[in-house]
Design a protein around this motif. Structure first.
Motif, short mmCIF file in Angstrom:
data_model
loop_
_atom_site.label_atom_id
_atom_site.label_comp_id
_atom_site.label_asym_id
_atom_site.label_seq_id
_atom_site.Cartn_x
_atom_site.Cartn_y
_atom_site.Cartn_z
N LYS A 192 0.17 5.73 -0.42
CA LYS A 192 -0.73 6.76 -0.61
C LYS A 192 0.02 8.24 -0.60
O LYS A 192 0.77 8.61 0.58
CB LYS A 192 -1.56 6.96 0.62
N ALA A 193 0.28 8.74 -1.74
CA ALA A 193 0.78 10.24 -1.88
C ALA A 193 0.05 11.25 -1.16
O ALA A 193 -1.21 11.26 -1.03
CB ALA A 193 0.97 10.48 -3.29
N GLN B 73 0.73 -1.20 -0.06
CA GLN B 73 0.05 -0.05 -0.01
C GLN B 73 0.87 1.29 -0.01
O GLN B 73 1.94 1.43 0.75
CB GLN B 73 -0.94 0.20 1.32
N ASP C 134 -1.40 13.84 -2.24
CA ASP C 134 -2.38 14.42 -3.11
C ASP C 134 -3.69 13.27 -3.29
O ASP C 134 -4.38 13.55 -4.24
CB ASP C 134 -1.90 14.88 -4.43
N GLU C 135 -3.24 12.12 -2.95
CA GLU C 135 -4.51 11.03 -3.22
C GLU C 135 -5.40 10.92 -1.95
O GLU C 135 -4.91 10.96 -0.78
CB GLU C 135 -3.39 9.61 -3.29
N THR C 136 -6.45 10.59 -2.22
CA THR C 136 -7.35 10.65 -1.27
C THR C 136 -7.65 9.19 -0.68
O THR C 136 -7.95 9.22 0.60
CB THR C 136 -8.83 10.85 -1.85
N PRO D 278 -5.46 5.19 -0.37
CA PRO D 278 -4.16 4.23 -0.52
C PRO D 278 -4.39 3.49 -1.83
O PRO D 278 -5.67 3.00 -2.10
CB PRO D 278 -4.02 3.47 0.51
N THR D 279 -3.46 3.28 -2.59
CA THR D 279 -3.38 2.33 -3.80
C THR D 279 -2.19 0.97 -3.35
O THR D 279 -1.58 1.17 -2.45
CB THR D 279 -3.23 3.04 -5.15
N ASP E 269 7.84 4.93 -0.14
CA ASP E 269 6.22 5.26 -0.18
C ASP E 269 5.48 4.42 0.73
O ASP E 269 4.22 4.78 1.46
CB ASP E 269 5.88 5.36 -1.50
N TRP F 204 3.34 5.48 4.49
CA TRP F 204 1.98 5.48 4.90
C TRP F 204 1.75 4.42 5.83
O TRP F 204 0.77 4.43 6.72
CB TRP F 204 1.30 4.62 3.55
N ASP G 14 -1.48 -3.06 -10.50
CA ASP G 14 -1.64 -1.92 -9.56
C ASP G 14 -3.23 -1.91 -9.33
O ASP G 14 -4.09 -1.95 -10.28
CB ASP G 14 -1.17 -0.79 -9.92
#
Length: 413
Positions: free
Chosen positions: A176-177, A174, A179-181, A183-184, A233, A237, A412
């Motif tokens: 999460k940048a 996982q 600016d991301e709402t 996690p991916t 990254d 997170w 992804d």
């Protein structure tokens, strides 16, 4: 025609008689027989066979397929074996016999030299910790309130300690940048290195009995270089509130050679001046053996030098780290590995990770093969080091290398 033999080394050889690091190797004609080797120049001594030939009382320890039994035997045995090895390799009367047990370095396959028991990673460089603090807390104090009072560390994963040269598969997890709402999931986009120095425990200790700084030499067998790969990254997170986990546990590379602690006597140096009073178990200003080590590290990316971190700048010493990780009564086991954390110095070219070198990607490195912020698939990282030796010589530490392989598994999401 030259009459030189593998025993004839130039005076400036980094792996001469003042070094004699240990490893484990196999040969092409006997790939299922791992054995202890000692590096001497560009050769590897089959230590067990040589010991048996010379009638050494330590032959059984040196015929083991890994270093753990020798490491567990304790410092008097380490010193006796080292003296024997030096005599066999340097005394003219032994030349004909010992020459039979030297194998060219290019003809061996090197393996993980010891079986790791536990793995602990520290955070002992003030320059690294301060830089990280400035990156992530630009409006706050660079160091956390506890940093000058204790060596911060975390317990890692011994099962993913691998020998130099082992491919490093880009980890998934996982991320999460800012600016991301949400996690991916997918491959790390910010894969990094950490140039470190590792200390390998030989003699164990009893549960409930702390190990003081004064007992450091009795327990630590030797030193190796470490690259504690980091997925910045994934780590960013997950690490609040409990610290590093999947962002660090996928691979920790160690050199194939473990340099005996006694080989680094000439590299002993005082650590940086202490700026805060220390509790008694960490106090190291009362004299005695200097706790720091003058190791000159070099980090290359695809053959290009990107950093030269000085280990002498480390605020917390290895003896303090050992004392701290056992002060609560935690026991040592043969094969325990504890690493220094990223080694960084005060200058920009002395930063031991890409997070610092590129200031979290803001300032890419301009390399002959293109810009880099973090590692790309196919990149190879090599860490080397040397230390001052006796009589103005140098002692080399075995290199640690790794090449990044693409992530496998699901797409992804």
């Amino acid at each position: 025609m030259s009459d030189a033999t593998p025993l004839d080394l130039p005076d400036d050889d980094l792996f001469g008689p003042d070094n004699l690091p240990y490893g484990v190797f196999t040969t092409e004609d006997d790939p299922d027989l791992p054995r202890i080797g000692v590096r001497y120049g560009r050769s590897v001594l089959d230590a067990g066979s040589a010991a048996e030939s010379f009638g050494s009382p330590h032959a059984d320890l040196l015929r083991e397929p890994r270093l753990n039994p020798l490491m567990a035997a304790g410092r008097p045995v380490w010193q006796a074996v080292r003296a024997e090895l030096r005599s066999w390799l340097t005394s003219p009367e032994h030349a004909d016999v010992i020459g039979q047990y030297l194998v060219p370095l290019e003809d061996v396959t090197l393996h993980l030299p010891f079986e790791p028991a536990d793995y602990v990673d520290f955070y002992a460089s003030e320059h690294h910790a301060s830089n990280v603090g400035r990156i992530f807390r630009p409006n706050g104090e660079p160091l956390t309130p506890n940093w000058k009072h204790l060596p911060i560390g975390y317990h890692g994963r011994a099962g993913t300690v691998v020998v130099s040269g082992t491919p490093v598969v880009r980890p998934r997890g996982q991320r999460k940048a800012p600016d991301e709402t949400a996690p991916t999931f997918g491959p790390s986009r910010r894969l990094d290195i950490e140039a470190e120095v590792g200390f390998v425990v030989g003699a164990p200790s009893r549960l409930g009995e702390p190990v003081p700084q004064s007992a450091f030499r009795e327990h630590v067998f030797g030193v190796c270089l470490v690259n504690d790969w980091s997925a910045r990254d994934i780590q960013a997170w997950e690490y609040v509130p409990l610290g590093p986990f999947l962002g660090k546990s996928f691979a920790t590379s160690v050199s194939a050679w473990v340099t005996p602690l006694d080989a680094l006597d000439a590299a002993r140096t005082d650590p940086p001046a202490r700026t805060h009073p220390l509790l008694p178990y960490l106090e190291d200003s009362a004299g005695g053996e200097p706790g720091g080590l003058d190791l000159r590290i070099s980090v290359s990316l695809n053959g290009h030098t990107i950093a030269e971190p000085p280990f002498s700048a480390m605020y917390w010493t290895a003896a303090q780290q050992l004392a701290h990780m056992t002060v609560n009564g935690a026991s040592l086991r043969t094969g325990d590995l504890f690493a220094s954390g990223t080694v960084s110095g005060p200058q920009a070219h002395q930063r031991g990770c890409l997070l610092e070198l590129t200031w979290s990607g803001r300032d890419p490195l301009d390399l002959p093969d293109g810009e880099r912020t973090f590692l790309e698939d196919g990149d190879e990282v090599v860490i080397t080091a040397w230390a001052p030796g006796p009589n103005g010589g140098r002692v080399g530490l075995g290199e640690v290398s790794g090449r990044v392989h693409p992530a496998g598994g699901a797409e992804d999401r």
